[in-house]
Design an enzyme around this catalytic site. Sequence first.
Site, PDB file in Angstrom:
ATOM      1  N   GLY A  12      60.191  65.379  -1.185  1.00  0.00           N
ATOM      2  CA  GLY A  12      59.569  66.697  -1.372  1.00  0.00           C
ATOM      3  C   GLY A  12      59.609  67.087  -2.826  1.00  0.00           C
ATOM      4  O   GLY A  12      60.664  67.009  -3.485  1.00  0.00           O
ATOM      5  N   LYS A  45      61.928  85.042  10.399  1.00  0.00           N
ATOM      6  CA  LYS A  45      61.006  84.046   9.838  1.00  0.00           C
ATOM      7  C   LYS A  45      59.622  84.371  10.372  1.00  0.00           C
ATOM      8  O   LYS A  45      59.490  84.956  11.461  1.00  0.00           O
ATOM      9  CB  LYS A  45      61.403  82.638  10.311  1.00  0.00           C
ATOM     10  CG  LYS A  45      60.871  81.528   9.441  1.00  0.00           C
ATOM     11  CD  LYS A  45      61.794  81.239   8.276  1.00  0.00           C
ATOM     12  CE  LYS A  45      61.238  80.168   7.366  1.00  0.00           C
ATOM     13  NZ  LYS A  45      62.134  79.904   6.226  1.00  0.00           N
ATOM     14  N   GLY A  54      61.950  71.220  -4.489  1.00  0.00           N
ATOM     15  CA  GLY A  54      62.231  69.865  -4.972  1.00  0.00           C
ATOM     16  C   GLY A  54      61.993  69.708  -6.465  1.00  0.00           C
ATOM     17  O   GLY A  54      62.815  69.110  -7.175  1.00  0.00           O
ATOM     18  N   GLY A 108      57.845  70.064  -4.037  1.00  0.00           N
ATOM     19  CA  GLY A 108      57.184  71.366  -4.115  1.00  0.00           C
ATOM     20  C   GLY A 108      58.036  72.323  -4.922  1.00  0.00           C
ATOM     21  O   GLY A 108      58.728  71.920  -5.869  1.00  0.00           O
ATOM     22  N   ASN A 109      58.032  73.579  -4.532  1.00  0.00           N
ATOM     23  CA  ASN A 109      58.790  74.594  -5.263  1.00  0.00           C
ATOM     24  C   ASN A 109      60.261  74.187  -5.391  1.00  0.00           C
ATOM     25  O   ASN A 109      60.804  74.102  -6.501  1.00  0.00           O
ATOM     26  CB  ASN A 109      58.625  75.938  -4.519  1.00  0.00           C
ATOM     27  CG  ASN A 109      59.460  77.037  -5.129  1.00  0.00           C
ATOM     28  OD1 ASN A 109      59.928  76.916  -6.263  1.00  0.00           O
ATOM     29  ND2 ASN A 109      59.674  78.104  -4.392  1.00  0.00           N
TER      30      ASN A 109
HETATM   31  P1  NAD Z   1      56.470  73.528  -0.767  1.00  0.00           P
HETATM   32  O1  NAD Z   1      55.371  73.761   0.179  1.00  0.00           O
HETATM   33  O2  NAD Z   1      56.415  74.115  -2.136  1.00  0.00           O
HETATM   34  O3  NAD Z   1      56.728  71.941  -0.956  1.00  0.00           O
HETATM   35  C1  NAD Z   1      56.947  71.078   0.122  1.00  0.00           C
HETATM   36  C2  NAD Z   1      56.988  69.651  -0.417  1.00  0.00           C
HETATM   37  O4  NAD Z   1      57.338  68.778   0.658  1.00  0.00           O
HETATM   38  C3  NAD Z   1      55.650  69.144  -0.962  1.00  0.00           C
HETATM   39  O5  NAD Z   1      55.907  68.268  -2.044  1.00  0.00           O
HETATM   40  C4  NAD Z   1      55.082  68.363   0.231  1.00  0.00           C
HETATM   41  O6  NAD Z   1      54.137  67.373  -0.150  1.00  0.00           O
HETATM   42  C5  NAD Z   1      56.360  67.734   0.763  1.00  0.00           C
HETATM   43  N1  NAD Z   1      56.281  67.301   2.149  1.00  0.00           N
HETATM   44  C6  NAD Z   1      55.882  68.011   3.230  1.00  0.00           C
HETATM   45  N2  NAD Z   1      55.989  67.254   4.338  1.00  0.00           N
HETATM   46  C7  NAD Z   1      56.485  66.058   3.939  1.00  0.00           C
HETATM   47  C8  NAD Z   1      56.838  64.862   4.613  1.00  0.00           C
HETATM   48  N3  NAD Z   1      56.712  64.763   5.945  1.00  0.00           N
HETATM   49  N4  NAD Z   1      57.326  63.824   3.873  1.00  0.00           N
HETATM   50  C9  NAD Z   1      57.473  63.927   2.537  1.00  0.00           C
HETATM   51  N5  NAD Z   1      57.171  65.047   1.853  1.00  0.00           N
HETATM   52  C10 NAD Z   1      56.685  66.087   2.548  1.00  0.00           C
HETATM   53  O7  NAD Z   1      57.788  74.033   0.006  1.00  0.00           O
HETATM   54  P2  NAD Z   1      59.174  74.499  -0.624  1.00  0.00           P
HETATM   55  O8  NAD Z   1      59.137  75.981  -0.789  1.00  0.00           O
HETATM   56  O9  NAD Z   1      59.533  73.618  -1.755  1.00  0.00           O
HETATM   57  O10 NAD Z   1      60.154  74.219   0.605  1.00  0.00           O
HETATM   58  C11 NAD Z   1      60.693  72.923   0.843  1.00  0.00           C
HETATM   59  C12 NAD Z   1      61.810  73.029   1.858  1.00  0.00           C
HETATM   60  O11 NAD Z   1      62.817  73.931   1.380  1.00  0.00           O
HETATM   61  C13 NAD Z   1      61.386  73.587   3.228  1.00  0.00           C
HETATM   62  O12 NAD Z   1      62.136  72.973   4.233  1.00  0.00           O
HETATM   63  C14 NAD Z   1      61.751  75.056   3.117  1.00  0.00           C
HETATM   64  O13 NAD Z   1      61.950  75.649   4.382  1.00  0.00           O
HETATM   65  C15 NAD Z   1      63.041  74.953   2.337  1.00  0.00           C
HETATM   66  N6  NAD Z   1      63.428  76.195   1.665  1.00  0.00           N
HETATM   67  C16 NAD Z   1      62.592  76.783   0.778  1.00  0.00           C
HETATM   68  C17 NAD Z   1      62.999  77.951   0.143  1.00  0.00           C
HETATM   69  C18 NAD Z   1      62.170  78.600  -0.929  1.00  0.00           C
HETATM   70  O14 NAD Z   1      62.690  79.507  -1.610  1.00  0.00           O
HETATM   71  N7  NAD Z   1      60.932  78.178  -1.156  1.00  0.00           N
HETATM   72  C19 NAD Z   1      64.243  78.530   0.454  1.00  0.00           C
HETATM   73  C20 NAD Z   1      65.079  77.881   1.366  1.00  0.00           C
HETATM   74  C21 NAD Z   1      64.645  76.703   1.967  1.00  0.00           C
END
Ligand code: NAD
Length: 419
Positions: free
Chosen positions: A221, A107, A226, A223-224
Amino acid sequence: MNQPKDSILQTSRRNLKQAAERLNLDEAMHERISRPHERIEINTAPVLPDGEMVNVSIFVVRHSDELGPAKGGIRMTADVTLDDIAGLATEMTWKTALIGVPFGGGKSGIRLNPAPLSPEAKEVVIRAFTRAVRRHIGPEIYIPAPDMGTNESDMAHIRDCISYSEGISITKGCFVTGKPVILGGIVGRREATGKGVIYTILAMCEQLGLDVSKLRIVMQGFGNVGSVAAADIARYGASVIAVSDSKGGVINNDGLDIDGLLQHANKTGSVRGFEHATQVDPAKIFEIDCDILIPAAAASQITVQNAGNIRAGIIAEAANAPTTPRGDEILKERNIHVIPDILCNAGGVFVSYLEYTQETQHEQMTITEVEQRLADRMKERFIEVYESSKEKGLTMREAAMDIAVSKVVEAVTVRGLLP
Ligand code: NAD
């Protein structure tokens, strides 16, 4: 009085310690698979296009390469720490082992809030990151990907930065996954984590005899991960009734219009203010009555303070390490089914593996092939974990950890003595 939250590293150490006890690992082996191979901090200060110099801390942790090169995303947030990155790298070791791809766990982190940066300023920071960590990145060392705060255009800049500075086109070997398709990326990578989450939920519903179209979902959440997961489960007829992000939350008991919510969030930067819903305090999102809760945001969100108030029967951990150990104990006592992060969100790393293989072989998979392989793998590994948990009387997290840790121990053992 509020107790301090467990950190990601504490959560990951506790999960491993419990697995080591169940598997009767000796102390030396436990320590060997616990300690990261490499754990570094680099401080740099790029000058942004407007002339401002920013101090940025960069972290890289290669936790394990027993099963292959370290794999794991780049987290870019204002408060990420080296310990967080170490905890997340450790989780990647178990995730890659469990989902069955030939990678170890890694990471990296960039300690800077990306939100206020212009695309040009972010590119400068990403290029500074790449130059700083270049010696630690490579198809046989560590292969990064997007995580919170980073996306596919950042991966394009990483690839370009290495290519440009070394005067090579990098068509042999994969330096980074989650790239745009035009640069050797794979179709469906951006959606893979969110869709993988939904495949595990469908598999869980099949086991429990639940009708997906009647499910009410709450999501933290958007983002990507959610937003894709919400749109996907809605396609199966389930109602996503509440969604929160870091700025606000919205609820509509008849089901939110996810396409409309996505357009609103893309335009305004948050779900807050979406007009076809009632505003809700994001701190209360876990207390909403629903069938399935999907934490898809930050780590350490389900804690000893709120686990007792959760009203869902199933939790699908789309985020990494969203549940602290003490929160997890309460969920266990309450018999809430938890699809653990190392299984639930492993779709992203699985499709990253497909990207890695297609780039190495100069091929391009179709979306149908990618989605079929993702669906098959998620279902297969879900069933393995679910059946093991039933057979051994464990939670799904315990069963998943035992399977993953056993594989890493086996690899260490058959590789033989160092050096
Ligand atoms: P992102 O940055 O695209 O989105 C994150 C979302 O979470 C946003 O909507 C943000 O506003 C919200 N957020 C952040 N802190 C918050 C809080 N305290 N309370 C409420 N909402 C909050 O990130 P992502 O890529 O969607 O990743 C989200 C999660 O999934 C992370 O834990 C990441 O490690 C995990 N993840 C992502 C991937 C990937 O392929 N992108 C793969 C495995 C795991």
